[in-house]
Design a protein around this motif. Sequence first.
Motif, short mmCIF file in Angstrom:
data_model
loop_
_atom_site.label_atom_id
_atom_site.label_comp_id
_atom_site.label_asym_id
_atom_site.label_seq_id
_atom_site.Cartn_x
_atom_site.Cartn_y
_atom_site.Cartn_z
N THR A 318 -15.18 -6.07 -4.42
CA THR A 318 -15.09 -5.50 -5.76
C THR A 318 -14.82 -4.00 -5.72
N ALA A 319 -15.52 -3.30 -4.84
CA ALA A 319 -15.35 -1.85 -4.77
C ALA A 319 -13.95 -1.48 -4.30
N LEU A 320 -13.43 -2.19 -3.31
CA LEU A 320 -12.11 -1.86 -2.79
C LEU A 320 -11.02 -2.18 -3.80
N THR A 321 -11.13 -3.32 -4.50
CA THR A 321 -10.15 -3.66 -5.52
C THR A 321 -10.18 -2.64 -6.66
N GLU A 322 -11.38 -2.25 -7.07
CA GLU A 322 -11.50 -1.26 -8.14
C GLU A 322 -10.90 0.07 -7.71
N ALA A 323 -11.12 0.44 -6.46
CA ALA A 323 -10.56 1.69 -5.96
C ALA A 323 -9.03 1.68 -6.02
N VAL A 324 -8.43 0.55 -5.66
CA VAL A 324 -6.97 0.43 -5.71
C VAL A 324 -6.46 0.59 -7.14
N MET A 325 -7.13 -0.05 -8.09
CA MET A 325 -6.66 -0.01 -9.47
C MET A 325 -6.88 1.36 -10.12
N GLU A 326 -7.81 2.15 -9.59
CA GLU A 326 -8.07 3.47 -10.14
C GLU A 326 -7.28 4.57 -9.44
N ALA A 327 -6.81 4.32 -8.24
CA ALA A 327 -6.35 5.41 -7.38
C ALA A 327 -4.96 5.93 -7.70
N THR A 328 -4.13 5.14 -8.39
CA THR A 328 -2.73 5.53 -8.57
C THR A 328 -2.30 5.39 -10.02
N ASP A 329 -1.11 5.94 -10.29
CA ASP A 329 -0.49 5.81 -11.61
C ASP A 329 0.55 4.69 -11.61
N LEU A 330 0.59 3.88 -10.58
CA LEU A 330 1.57 2.80 -10.49
C LEU A 330 1.26 1.71 -11.52
N PRO A 331 2.28 0.97 -11.97
CA PRO A 331 2.02 -0.18 -12.84
C PRO A 331 1.06 -1.15 -12.16
N ARG A 332 0.19 -1.77 -12.96
CA ARG A 332 -0.85 -2.64 -12.40
C ARG A 332 -0.27 -3.76 -11.55
N ASN A 333 0.81 -4.40 -12.06
CA ASN A 333 1.32 -5.55 -11.31
C ASN A 333 1.89 -5.13 -9.96
N VAL A 334 2.48 -3.93 -9.90
CA VAL A 334 3.01 -3.43 -8.63
C VAL A 334 1.87 -3.08 -7.68
N ALA A 335 0.88 -2.35 -8.19
CA ALA A 335 -0.26 -1.95 -7.34
C ALA A 335 -1.01 -3.16 -6.81
N SER A 336 -1.25 -4.15 -7.69
CA SER A 336 -2.04 -5.30 -7.27
C SER A 336 -1.27 -6.18 -6.28
N SER A 337 0.03 -6.39 -6.51
CA SER A 337 0.79 -7.23 -5.58
C SER A 337 0.96 -6.55 -4.23
N THR A 338 1.16 -5.23 -4.23
CA THR A 338 1.29 -4.51 -2.96
C THR A 338 0.00 -4.55 -2.17
N TYR A 339 -1.10 -4.21 -2.83
CA TYR A 339 -2.40 -4.21 -2.16
C TYR A 339 -2.76 -5.61 -1.68
N SER A 340 -2.54 -6.61 -2.52
CA SER A 340 -2.88 -7.98 -2.14
C SER A 340 -2.04 -8.45 -0.97
N GLY A 341 -0.75 -8.06 -0.94
CA GLY A 341 0.12 -8.44 0.16
C GLY A 341 -0.39 -7.90 1.49
N VAL A 342 -0.70 -6.61 1.51
CA VAL A 342 -1.21 -6.00 2.75
C VAL A 342 -2.54 -6.62 3.13
N ARG A 343 -3.37 -6.87 2.14
CA ARG A 343 -4.70 -7.43 2.36
C ARG A 343 -4.62 -8.80 3.06
N PHE A 344 -3.73 -9.65 2.58
CA PHE A 344 -3.63 -10.99 3.17
C PHE A 344 -2.93 -10.98 4.52
N VAL A 345 -1.96 -10.10 4.71
CA VAL A 345 -1.32 -10.02 6.03
C VAL A 345 -2.34 -9.60 7.08
N GLY A 346 -3.20 -8.64 6.73
CA GLY A 346 -4.27 -8.25 7.65
C GLY A 346 -5.18 -9.41 7.99
N GLY A 347 -5.50 -10.21 6.97
CA GLY A 347 -6.33 -11.39 7.21
C GLY A 347 -5.64 -12.44 8.05
#
Length: 411
Positions: A318-347
């Motif tokens: 929860t904390a990491l997802t919230e940090a991503v959504m607060e940290a930038t001025d990027l559109p939400r769908n771009v920020a969430s898909s980018t973060y989620s992509g990197v997140r799952f590749v790491g996994g």
Amino acid sequence: MWAIAFACAISFMGIGLVDPILPAISEELGASPSETMLLFTSYLFITGVAMFFTSWVSGLIGVKWTLVGGLVVIVAFAALAGASGTVDEIIGFRAGWGLGNALFISTALAAIVGAASGGARQAIVLYEAALGVGMAVGPLVGGALGSLSWRGPFFGTAALMAITLVAILALLRAPRRTAAERAAARAARPSFLASFRALRNPALLALATVAVFYNFGFFVLLAYSPYPMAAAAQAAGIAEFGAHELGLVFFGWGLALAITSVLVAPVLTRRFGLRPVLFTMLGALTACLALLALFVGSLPVLVAVVVVSGLLLGIMNTALTEAVMEATDLPRNVASSTYSGVRFVGGAIAPAVAGPIAAAIGPAAPYWLGAASLLVSIAVLACVGGVLRRVGTPHETAVAEAAVIGTGDAA
């Protein structure tokens, strides 16, 4: 919002669903642990890579039809995985399942945040709660159906996702827009490469790097732990420790994750701030993986530490997802898909590495590697404080919290 959250819970079941049946698949199909853990790798890797393009897809065909398309793909490939005759076939169909998962999950996060009336913070808590519920129920369903046949969890998921598909079609309504609003939406569509360009943002790149190493440790714990548990149970002379029992263990883990995602994480981040919470959780998770390595032959310790780690992972997610959504001025769908992509590749990397390392060095080695990966994530987070100023302060007052929520809404 609630329809999407329900669908998210069912979708996230697919991640932990195979956990209890990995040893059974190894035994019945004559596969090694390294081969069966690739069920996680193919699923997570394709999910992660596809997520880099989901913001473009959702901009092209709309949120609703992106969600629907993802669900259709999941239903089809989950059923095909259940009908498979070899491990290689299951690995391939899990990859197709991952494509549908990517279309659904990254779009769902942006859709929930956009639809929530209470602001980004409450929406992210709901999303992470759905993740926790799915993670909890997935192993339970997998264990219950897997005790009958390893095929059962796959067919069960296909049926549940088909129900979810009907719910989304019936309950999710696209907003009515004027011609001017539709034209503005078309002009604002993300480009095909928007997610890759988003990584130029220093804050998003920093948090994505933290997520890569964190999720490596996360999926070492999730994908590898059934094998040491089964071996420890056998060494202790416990004959009745199969898919059902593993399902109960990981149900406890997922339930702990869900509870702290909803009830504990918002309180801690509001009181202490996101970065201190992230540091604390990463340190505590490192200690958990070290304990798993030290007591890899003890079933009670393995079970207890895995369940306790769920409490920490819920807060961390929860904390990491919230940090991503607060940290930038990027559109939400771009920020969430980018973060989620990197997140799952790491996994995805973790299950592919854990099996061979365990076979070559010993059963404790994957846990030590996971702990080292979390230490790297701590080091990265410590080095990038300058680009995370927007997420680095406590939210101790209602006024301050409202300001942060407003920032999240603007992003």
